[in-house]
Each structure stands twice: as C-alpha cells, then as structure tokens.
Enzyme design. Structure first.
Site, mmCIF file in Angstrom:
data_model
loop_
_atom_site.group_PDB
_atom_site.id
_atom_site.type_symbol
_atom_site.label_atom_id
_atom_site.label_comp_id
_atom_site.label_asym_id
_atom_site.label_seq_id
_atom_site.Cartn_x
_atom_site.Cartn_y
_atom_site.Cartn_z
ATOM 1 N N HIS A 141 122.074 31.909 55.700
ATOM 2 C CA HIS A 141 121.294 33.098 56.088
ATOM 3 C C HIS A 141 120.846 33.030 57.550
ATOM 4 O O HIS A 141 119.871 33.676 57.926
ATOM 5 C CB HIS A 141 120.087 33.260 55.165
ATOM 6 C CG HIS A 141 120.487 33.491 53.742
ATOM 7 N ND1 HIS A 141 121.127 34.635 53.336
ATOM 8 C CD2 HIS A 141 120.381 32.704 52.642
ATOM 9 C CE1 HIS A 141 121.389 34.552 52.040
ATOM 10 N NE2 HIS A 141 120.946 33.385 51.594
ATOM 11 N N CYS B 257 92.109 10.923 71.473
ATOM 12 C CA CYS B 257 91.197 9.997 72.132
ATOM 13 C C CYS B 257 90.726 8.922 71.154
ATOM 14 O O CYS B 257 90.633 9.153 69.954
ATOM 15 C CB CYS B 257 89.959 10.663 72.714
ATOM 16 S SG CYS B 257 90.324 11.896 73.954
ATOM 17 N N GLU C 11 110.259 14.061 66.621
ATOM 18 C CA GLU C 11 109.040 13.413 67.127
ATOM 19 C C GLU C 11 109.355 12.304 68.125
ATOM 20 O O GLU C 11 108.659 12.145 69.114
ATOM 21 C CB GLU C 11 108.262 12.761 65.971
ATOM 22 C CG GLU C 11 107.347 13.676 65.204
ATOM 23 C CD GLU C 11 106.617 12.938 64.084
ATOM 24 O OE1 GLU C 11 105.414 13.161 63.927
ATOM 25 O OE2 GLU C 11 107.240 12.147 63.348
ATOM 26 N N ARG D 180 96.139 6.865 69.487
ATOM 27 C CA ARG D 180 95.318 8.080 69.462
ATOM 28 C C ARG D 180 95.396 8.872 70.765
ATOM 29 O O ARG D 180 94.873 9.977 70.862
ATOM 30 C CB ARG D 180 93.853 7.722 69.189
ATOM 31 C CG ARG D 180 93.650 7.000 67.878
ATOM 32 C CD ARG D 180 92.205 6.627 67.709
ATOM 33 N NE ARG D 180 91.373 7.795 67.534
ATOM 34 C CZ ARG D 180 91.111 8.360 66.378
ATOM 35 N NH1 ARG D 180 91.609 7.857 65.281
ATOM 36 N NH2 ARG D 180 90.348 9.420 66.305
ATOM 37 N N TRP E 77 93.443 11.442 75.226
ATOM 38 C CA TRP E 77 94.503 12.424 74.960
ATOM 39 C C TRP E 77 93.927 13.712 75.514
ATOM 40 O O TRP E 77 92.990 14.272 74.958
ATOM 41 C CB TRP E 77 94.744 12.516 73.457
ATOM 42 C CG TRP E 77 95.957 13.296 73.070
ATOM 43 C CD1 TRP E 77 97.236 12.838 72.971
ATOM 44 C CD2 TRP E 77 95.999 14.675 72.671
ATOM 45 N NE1 TRP E 77 98.071 13.847 72.554
ATOM 46 C CE2 TRP E 77 97.337 14.985 72.363
ATOM 47 C CE3 TRP E 77 95.049 15.688 72.550
ATOM 48 C CZ2 TRP E 77 97.748 16.246 71.950
ATOM 49 C CZ3 TRP E 77 95.449 16.953 72.143
ATOM 50 C CH2 TRP E 77 96.791 17.214 71.840
ATOM 51 N N LYS F 177 98.349 10.262 66.832
ATOM 52 C CA LYS F 177 98.487 9.952 65.409
ATOM 53 C C LYS F 177 97.486 10.733 64.570
ATOM 54 O O LYS F 177 97.797 11.158 63.475
ATOM 55 C CB LYS F 177 98.306 8.457 65.178
ATOM 56 C CG LYS F 177 98.508 8.088 63.732
ATOM 57 C CD LYS F 177 99.130 6.751 63.571
ATOM 58 C CE LYS F 177 99.569 6.494 62.153
ATOM 59 N NZ LYS F 177 100.789 7.237 61.793
ATOM 60 N N LYS G 198 110.883 13.378 61.835
ATOM 61 C CA LYS G 198 110.958 12.044 62.442
ATOM 62 C C LYS G 198 111.853 12.095 63.672
ATOM 63 O O LYS G 198 111.543 11.542 64.718
ATOM 64 C CB LYS G 198 111.546 11.004 61.472
ATOM 65 C CG LYS G 198 110.685 10.508 60.351
ATOM 66 C CD LYS G 198 109.549 9.612 60.770
ATOM 67 C CE LYS G 198 108.335 10.377 61.147
ATOM 68 N NZ LYS G 198 107.461 10.906 60.164
ATOM 69 N N GLU H 89 111.484 16.036 56.468
ATOM 70 C CA GLU H 89 110.892 14.808 57.009
ATOM 71 C C GLU H 89 111.874 14.116 57.966
ATOM 72 O O GLU H 89 111.474 13.594 59.003
ATOM 73 C CB GLU H 89 110.466 13.888 55.851
ATOM 74 C CG GLU H 89 109.841 12.566 56.246
ATOM 75 C CD GLU H 89 108.614 12.673 57.157
ATOM 76 O OE1 GLU H 89 108.078 13.778 57.347
ATOM 77 O OE2 GLU H 89 108.218 11.634 57.701
ATOM 78 N N ASN I 191 84.852 11.247 72.248
ATOM 79 C CA ASN I 191 86.017 11.793 71.539
ATOM 80 C C ASN I 191 85.537 13.070 70.862
ATOM 81 O O ASN I 191 84.578 13.028 70.093
ATOM 82 C CB ASN I 191 86.510 10.780 70.496
ATOM 83 C CG ASN I 191 87.626 11.328 69.619
ATOM 84 O OD1 ASN I 191 88.349 12.229 70.031
ATOM 85 N ND2 ASN I 191 87.762 10.783 68.428
ATOM 86 N N GLY I 192 86.185 14.195 71.163
ATOM 87 C CA GLY I 192 85.760 15.451 70.545
ATOM 88 C C GLY I 192 85.796 16.568 71.570
ATOM 89 O O GLY I 192 86.434 16.432 72.628
#
Ligand code: G6P
Length: 604
Positions: free
Chosen positions: A499, A2, A483, A27, A75, A599, A480, A476, A99-100
C-alpha cells in the site's frame, strides 16, 4: 536529559565526580562541568564543551579538598552548546547544576534585570543561581534561601547546589526529574541515576517530588519544600540488589554489545521467583484484583514496541488490549470502560510522557500499573502497582536487554491474567526462553554476521517488515538501526508494504524480515516474494522452512532454531540488535551515545 551529581564526604571529590558523570553520560553529552572547593578553599568551577573526557583532561591536575562538590552533563534544551551555557552556573557564593526546565525563565530574567542582574548565558538554569543568591543575601541561611527562591519558579527541576560559605554542605532538590541519594558511611551521593554511585553504596533514597535535602557528609535531613529547615528529618532508605559489575564495560567494546549478551540474564532475573510450575505475580495476588475489561499499554520508543507484544499476549489470553504512544495518549479523551487498567512500560521509569500518561489515567480513575526497570523510579512510585523487570542498569542509550526483560514480563502477565490454567506449552516456552537465547547468542559467531553487516552497510535503504509477532520485531529492528547507524530505516507490517512502501523497492534496497510467527508465515513469505520480484534483497531471520532451495523466497537467511514463537522473538530481537550494533560500529559511530538522543527523556 542532563545528568547531575553531588557529593558530600571526606574523599577527594573530583575523581569520584568525573567517574560518576561518565556513568551518567548516556543522559546527555553536549557539555559537562564540575564545581568544588580547591586547595585554598575557594569555590572553583570548571566546564568543558563536549564529552566528559574533555572535562577529565581539564581537571586532571586540579586538587579538590574533601567536602561538597557537584557535577553536570548537559543535553541542550535552552541555548546552544557553548561554554557559557554549560553548567555549573554561579552567582556570587552560590553555584548550582540543574536538570529540568524553568518555564517562567523570561519573567524571572525581567525580575533579575530590575535587580541589576544580567544573565551571562542563554540557559533557563542560570536564573536559578541568581534567585538563590538574592535570597541568600537576606539572611545567610543557605537551605532556606534555596527554598524561598524556588517559591518563584515554575517548571521542573532536579538541583544540586553549593555555597561558598558552607564547604561541607550540599543542598539538593527534586521537583520532576529524578534524583536519588546514595547513603554511604561518612558520605552521601546524589545523582540522576544509581550507576553514578553504585560502586560506593547500594543504600539509596529516591527523593520524592517537591522535596529538598541538606546533606553534610552522612548527615541527611530532608523535608517538603513547604516545610522549613527545623522540620526536616533523616529520610528512609532501601537497599538495591544491582551488581556494580553491570555498570562496567568489562571486555566488551561498548555497553550496548555487553547488554545485548546480558539479555538472557535479564530475562532470567525477571522471571525467577515469579515462575515455576505456574506463573506467579505476587504483586498481583496481594491486591486480589479481578480481570480488567480492557488493558491500555502506554510507552515510548523501545518500550512501546514491548507494549505491542503485550497486546498480542493479552489478546491470546482473551483480554482486550491496545497500545498507545504515551505522548499522544496523555492528551486524548480517555474513553476506557470502568475498571480498565493502564500499564506504563519504561526502562528508566522516568520518561516524562509515559509518566504524564499514567498521571492522566489516574486522574480519570483507572487502575495504573508500571513496568519499570529502575527501582524507586517515578513510574514505580506513581502507579497503583509496579512490576519490576530485573535487567540491571542499562547504560547504552539504545535499549536492548531491557526490551527482552519487558517482553518476558508481559508474557508472564498474560499467563497470570489469562485462563485459570495457563497453556502448558506457552509456560514451557517461557521457562526455557532465557537459556535458549543464551545458547543461540553463543552460537552466533562474529564472522557469521560479517557479510550481512557489509550488505546492510552498502544498502541504499534498509526496511524491516513482519506480520503478527514479527511486526513489533520489525519496528524494533528499524528503531535500533536508525538510532545508532543514522541511516533511514522503517518497520512495516508485511501486508502493508503493497500500500505504499513497495514503491521504494529497487535494487540496492534490503528488506530485513524476522519470521518467528508461524501463524502468518505463509502470508509473510508471499509479501517477501513481492519484494524480490521488484529487485529488493531479502534478508530473512528465522528457522529453515520447508525444503531449502526448493522454493527460494529470500536472498539470505540468518538461521534461528525452530523454537516456539515465544522463544523465537527473543532470538530474533538479539539478531536485530546485533546487526544494528555491528553496522554502527563498522561506520565508526558512537554506539553507546548516539547523536541527538538521550536515554532518559525527562522533558515533553
Ligand atoms: C529514549 C531512548 C529509547 C527508549 C525511550 C523510552 O528515547 O533513547 O532507547 O526506548 O527513551 O525510554 P524508557 O526509559 O521509557 O523505556
């Protein structure tokens, strides 16, 4: 998680709120909404499900009078993505965005029901509007009503609140999620992140936890939630150096693409002033600290991968180090030797788990260091010492340039903490790395990647593998890729493939292999031969090795200059970022705002 925004000033607030929300859209993007005083002075709320673009269309013919206004992008946490659950939430004369998370919302709902109030939405946020309204009805003093109501609330909140009877007044509160005031001439902004108002002012005041402010145009009075209104005072401010151009897409299609190409500048800005003939970290020198017996890195996502590099660099400098996922570390028994450092790495400086891990470390008596990109962020303020990366605002949800900035700062930290005279070859490689990356990215034409992008798009499964410094690169690269392409992808230590993961290898599977770590290259190559022997397709990312064609151990190779590994990691990271970006774009995905992600994750 949010984003909220508030404004009080003399400009018509709607266009300014909408553009601010667009810049905060990373966000969250489930729904959005604004509240403002219309041309008759009535408090109006407009909400839309979906991206800010939907809201923009809805308010395009609405007129808001100058004064105070608020906005939100959501969000979803409590309750589905519906219009009822979209913010702002209104109760009588009170309208707010949040927000929270309100942790005792069920108990508060029961209390409200006993007062004859039924909530219309499933959100935890709506209860806050009713609680404030009930308090407001007692004495009609808006900021005091907010303060009293929050006395009943458990949880975390950043709030921006309006009251029908005070059209110029904006009340904002911070207890957990970030909230930054932007102090302009004749006007004040409040937002979850600086890019929302960077075009209007660079004078900022990051609010402290547990504080509240009453804003009327450029008059701001702030105090702790325990203090009553008459004790609030104007807050201090600082100037930030971010260039507003960073928060614009320019000629690029996406922020992510632009930010990949901004990595050399992000590194340069992070290193300059700190690096000349020797690594200088004035922040460290000031404290005259000794060398820690152990360093623990804690972080999430891409920042955790940067931490894996930090461990490798510190070990090379002779300092024992380990890396932990912040959400795990914070609940572990912290059995570190006395005098150890805990270093939290975070682009946003607001990731709840990283901050939780740092708080736990402080409570346990360890020296805490933050590596953050956002000035004034919670991480910066919670740590004993903060080293800022200077990547500028990063808008694309998938982190890119901030990663290279973090890794270069970690290299410098290892040089500064290492032996009395750092190895000149490493120092030289670090000094040259930003320019080498810039030249390399310029030399990578879009066409040269086309066939590789198509191969990855057609692959049934893409795996990433590497050893030594190539292992965090593999992780990484995989992060990427998943995502933003939404395709399954994982990164493995090359030696671990046999393995288990090697069972996945068959024709149609591509293994992407960064190869910048010279020390383990021969071993990496034999792991890749095992892949090819089983029908897997190997796409190597590295310099030419030996006689090309003499002994082929890859199917395709994206060439890197034969630079030292300390330069090569940045180039390989750039290639991995670009490949993921290009595949996701080819798939038509929303690259800057990938589904389900945010983000800055300010909830546990
Ligand atoms: C989210 C983002 C990732 C990021 C991670 C850590 O999950 O989607 O891109 O790496 O948070 O963020 P931080 O701001 O702490 O670096």
């Amino acid at each position: 998680m949010c984003g909220i925004m508030g404004y009080s000033g003399l400009r018509p607030p709607l266009p300014l709120l909408v553009s601010g929300l667009e810049r905060l859209e990373y966000r969250g993007y489930d729904s959005s909404g604004v509240a403002f005083f219309d041309d008759f002075g009535a408090l109006s709320v407009v909400r839309a499900v979906g991206k800010v673009g939907m809201l923009k269309d809805l308010v395009s013919d609405r007129v808001a009078q100058p004064g105070a206004a608020i906005g939100h992008i959501r969000w979803a946490t409590h309750g589905g993505v519906t219009l009822e659950n979209a913010h702002p939430h209104q109760s009588g004369p009170i309208v707010l965005v949040h927000n929270g998370i309100v942790e005792n919302d069920q108990a508060l709902r029961i209390h409200l029901r006993s007062c004859g109030i039924e909530c219309l939405s499933e959100t935890d946020s709506e209860v806050l509007s009713h609680l404030i309204r009930l308090e407001y009805e007692k004495d009609g003093v808006f900021p005091e009503a907010v303060r009293r109501a929050l006395g009943h609330v458990e949880g975390s909140y950043a709030l921006a609140i309006l009251c029908q009877n005070d059209p110029a007044d904006l009340v904002v509160v911070r207890n957990g999620p970030p909230l930054i005031l932007g102090l302009g001439a004749g006007e004040t902004f409040a937002a979850s992140d600086i890019p929302a108002f960077l075009h209007f002012t660079r004078q900022v005041h990051p609010m402290d936890n547990g504080t509240i402010a009453l804003i009327r145009h450029d008059e701001v009075r702030a105090g702790r939630l325990e203090q009553s209104l008459q004790d609030w005072t104007p807050p201090p401010s600082m100037t930030i150096s971010w260039d507003p151009v960073f928060a614009e897409k320019g000629t690029y299609r996406h922020f992510m693409e632009k930010e990949i190409f901004e990595a050399p500048r992000a590194m340069m800005d992070t290193l300059s002033d700190r690096l000349s003939v020797s690594p200088v970290l004035p922040e460290l020198d000031r404290l005259a600290l000794g060398i820690p017996p152990v360093v623990a890195f804690v972080a999430c996502g891409t920042s955790w991968h940067a931490g894996l590099f930090g461990r490798a660099f510190l070990e090379q400098a002779g300092i024992p180090a380990f890396v932990e996922i912040a959400s795990e570390f914070r609940y572990r028994k912290l059995l570190l030797p006395k005098g150890s450092w805990v270093i939290g790495i975070s682009q946003s400086g607001e990731t709840a788990d990283t901050i939780g891990a740092i708080e736990a470390s402080r409570r346990a008596g360890f020296f805490t260091v933050g590596i953050a990109n956002v000035p004034g962020s919670t991480l910066e303020r919670e740590c004993d010492l903060c080293l800022l990366t200077h990547a500028g605002p990063e808008i694309g949800v998938a982190s890119t340039k901030a990663f290279q900035a973090q890794v270069s700062l970690l290299m410098m930290l290892s040089l500064a903490l290492g032996e009395a005279s750092p190895r000149p070859d490493l120092l030289d490689a670090l000094l040259r790395a930003p320019h080498r990356l810039e030249l390399f990215l310029e030399s990578l034409s879009a066409e040269s990647l086309d066939a590789r992008v198509e191969r990855l798009r057609q692959s049934r499964l893409v795996m990433f593998a590497g050893r030594g410094l190539d292992y965090p690169l593999a992780l990484e690269g995989a992060l990427k890729f998943k995502e933003i392409t939404y395709r399954p992808a994982d990164g493995y230590p090359g030696g671990e493939l046999k393995h288990g993961p090697i069972a996945l290898i068959e024709p149609g599977v591509t293994v992407v292999a960064p190869l910048v770590d010279r020390s383990l290259r021969a071993k990496e190559i034999s792991n890749l031969r095992e892949i090819r022997a089983r029908g897997g397709y190997v796409l190597a990312i590295g310099p030419a090795i030996g006689k090309e064609g003499h002994e082929i151990w890859y199917d395709d190779r994206i060439g890197l200059p034969d630079d030292p590994p300390w330069s090569g990691v940045f180039q390989a990271a750039g290639v991995l970022q670009l490949l993921a970006y290009r595949v996701a774009s080819a798939l038509g995905n929303d690259v800057d705002q990938p589904r389900n992600l945010a983000k800055s994750v300010t909830v546990e």
